[in-house]
Design an enzyme around this catalytic site. Structure first.
Site, PDB file in Angstrom:
ATOM      1  N   SER A 190     -17.586  94.167  61.591  1.00  0.00           N
ATOM      2  CA  SER A 190     -16.918  93.501  60.696  1.00  0.00           C
ATOM      3  C   SER A 190     -17.510  91.935  60.256  1.00  0.00           C
ATOM      4  O   SER A 190     -17.905  91.492  60.266  1.00  0.00           O
ATOM      5  CB  SER A 190     -15.821  93.559  60.388  1.00  0.00           C
ATOM      6  OG  SER A 190     -14.965  93.358  60.270  1.00  0.00           O
ATOM      7  N   TYR A 202      -9.406  92.334  67.818  1.00  0.00           N
ATOM      8  CA  TYR A 202     -10.793  92.722  66.660  1.00  0.00           C
ATOM      9  C   TYR A 202     -11.962  91.696  66.540  1.00  0.00           C
ATOM     10  O   TYR A 202     -12.954  92.032  66.469  1.00  0.00           O
ATOM     11  CB  TYR A 202      -9.710  93.537  65.877  1.00  0.00           C
ATOM     12  CG  TYR A 202     -10.668  93.969  64.426  1.00  0.00           C
ATOM     13  CD1 TYR A 202     -10.835  95.941  64.820  1.00  0.00           C
ATOM     14  CD2 TYR A 202     -10.661  93.892  63.120  1.00  0.00           C
ATOM     15  CE1 TYR A 202     -11.668  96.279  63.870  1.00  0.00           C
ATOM     16  CE2 TYR A 202     -11.522  94.527  62.944  1.00  0.00           C
ATOM     17  CZ  TYR A 202     -12.426  95.368  63.100  1.00  0.00           C
ATOM     18  OH  TYR A 202     -12.824  96.369  61.992  1.00  0.00           O
TER      19      TYR A 202
END
Ligand SMILES: NC(=O)c1ccc[n+]([C@@H]2O[C@H](COP(=O)([O-])OP(=O)(O)OC[C@H]3O[C@@H](n4cnc5c(N)ncnc54)[C@H](OP(=O)(O)O)[C@@H]3O)[C@@H](O)[C@H]2O)c1
Length: 354
Positions: A190, A202
Site C-alpha cells: 500500500s 496497518y
C-alpha cells in the site's frame, strides 16, 4: 507578398533548427538516447508470457475487492485460477458470478493448518503440470487504525497476523511449487507502507510487506522466480469501508481512560471522524480495475515490474510525498489530520518559567 513572407518564415525556422543541430549536438544526442530508451522500455514492458491456459494462479482474499475482481478477470483470460476465500459465502458468490468450475478453497491466512490444506490442494491440482505459476498475496485488513496511544498490543497483532505474518507463511509454504514453475509472486502492499500515518498495525504491516518482498525478490532471482509489489492508493473496498472504520474507532474511543480522553479533548473524536469521512470520500477511487490491471500485468508480462503504484493519488501524491523530506510530509499530514484539542491545556499546566 503574403506567400513570400511565409516562405521567409519557413526558411528562418529551418535555419534555426539547423543552428540548434550544429550548436547543440550533445542536446540532440541526449534527447535521441532518452527517446530510444523510452521506446525500448515500452516495447519490453508490453511483451507477454505465452500459454496462459496451462498456468495456475492462486489468489488469497477473493471474497471481495481486488482479489475477487482479479479472480474473475484471470478466469476469463483462460488462467487456471484457484481463488482462496475466507468464507464459504464468499466462495459461493464468486462461483455464482463466474462458473461453478472455478476452483476455490477456504483459506484463513492466520491459521497454519488452513494454509497447509490450501497448499495440499494446489499441489494436487497442479500435479505434474509444472507447479504454481502465480501467487497473489492479496488478503488483508485495515482495522484497528487510529492514533497510536489508543491501541493495545492485541490491536497490532490483529492486523500484522493477517497482512504480514500470514503473507509470509503463505509465501514460504507455496515457494517449492512456485520454484518448480519458475513462477511469480505478487504481493499487495500500500502507499501506507511507503508513508506511515494513522497508528495501528496497518502501515507497519505494509512496510513489512515491502521489505519482505525486496529480500525475497533478490533471493529468488537465481531460481527464475519474479516478485512484484503492488502499491495501491485509496480505493472503495472492504478495507476502506467507512461504516466498519467508524464502528471500530468508536470501540477504541469508548475504551480510553478518562485521562487520555481529556488529553485529546471531547471534540477531537468528532473531528477525527469528520476528517476520515472527508478524506475517504475525496481520495477513494471506485475504479478498482486500476489495481487489478497492475496485478494482471505482473502476472502476464514477460518482464514484470518490481513496483506498481496503482491509482492517481498513489502516483501523483502519496508516492512522491514518500520521497520528500520528512519535514514536508509531516507538515502536509498535519494539515490533513486533526490535532488533539486538550494538548494545549496539558502543555500550559506543565510549563515551567525559566
Ligand atoms: N482498498 C484500498 O484502498 C487499499 C489500498 C492499499 C492496499 N490495499 C490492500 O489490498 C488488499 C485487498 O483489499 P481490498 O481493498 O480488496 O479489501 P477487501 O475487499 O476487504 O479485501 C480483503 C480480502 O481479504 C480477506 N481477508 C481478511 N482477513 C483474512 C484472513 N485472515 N485470511 C484470508 N483472507 C482474509 C477479506 O475477507 P472478508 O471480506 O471475508 O473479510 C477480503 O476478501 C489488502 O491487502 C489491502 O490491505 C487496499
Amino acid at each position: 507578398m503574403m506567400q513570400r513572407q511565409e516562405e521567409a518564415q519557413e526558411e528562418d525556422l529551418f535555419d534555426r533548427f539547423k543552428e540548434i543541430l550544429t550548436i547543440n549536438p550533445a542536446l540532440i544526442g541526449s534527447l535521441t538516447s532518452i527517446a530510444f530508451i523510452i521506446i525500448c522500455w515500452v516495447i519490453r514492458d508490453s511483451l507477454k508470457v505465452k500459454d496462459v491456459c496451462e498456468k495456475h494462479v492462486f489468489i488469497t482474499g477473493c471474497d471481495t475487492g481486488f482479489g475477487n475482481l482479479l479472480a474473475q478477470r484471470l478466469y476469463r483470460k483462460g488462467f487456471i485460477v484457484i481463488a482462496a476465500c475466507l468464507t464459504e459465502k464468499g466462495s459461493q458468490e464468486l462461483k455464482a458470478c463466474t462458473s461453478s468450475s472455478l476452483r476455490t478453497v477456504i483459506l484463513n491466512v492466520t491459521n497454519p493448518r488452513s494454509i497447509d490444506n490450501a497448499v495440499a490442494y494446489v499441489a494436487t491440482e497442479t500435479g505434474n503440470k509444472g507447479g504454481l505459476f502465480g501467487l497473489v498475496n492479496n488478503a488483508g485488513r485495515a482495522i484497528p487504525i487510529g492514533p497510536t496511544d489508543w491501541m493495545d498490543i492485541e490491536d497490532f497483532h490483529r492486523v500484522l497476523d493477517v497482512n504480514l505474518i500470514g503473507l509470509i507463511e503463505v509465501t514460504l509454504k507455496f515457494l517449492p511449487l512456485i520454484k518448480k514453475a519458475r513462477g511469480r509472486i505478487v504481493n499487495v502492499a500500500s502507499v501506507m507502507g511507503r508513508l506511515a500515518f494513522g497508528g495501528g498495525g496497518y502501515c507497519l504491516s505494509k512496510c513489512g510487506v515491502e521489505s519482505f518482498s525486496d529480500s525475497l525478490r533478490r533471493d529468488m532471482q537465481y531460481f527464475g522466480v519474479k516478485v512484484s509489489i503492488i502499491e495501491p492508493g485509496f480505493f472503495k473496498t472492504g478495507v476502506t469501508s467507512l461504516e466498519i472504520i467508524e464502528k471500530d474507532l468508536n470501540r477504541l474511543w469508548n475504551r480510553l481512560t478518562p485521562e487520555v480522553k481529556h488529553l485529546y479533548g471531547e471534540k477531537y473524536f468528532e473531528k477525527y471522524l469528520k476528517v476520515q469521512r472527508l478524506s475517504m470520500n475525496t481520495f477513494c477511487d471506485s475504479d478498482i480495475s486500476k489495481v487489478t490491471n497492475c496485478m494482471e500485468h505482473a502476472l502476464t508480462a514477460r518482464y514484470p515490474r518490481t513496483r506498481y503504484g496503482a491509482g492517481w493519488d498513489a502516483k501523483f501524491f502519496w508516492l512522491p510525498l514518500s520521497y520528500a523530506p520528512a519535514i514536508l510530509a509531516d507538515v502536509m499530514l498535519k494539515l490533513i489530520l486533526p490535532r488533539p484539542l486538550g494538548y494545549k491545556r496539558v502543555l500550559s499546566k506543565n510549563q515551567v518559567d525559566v
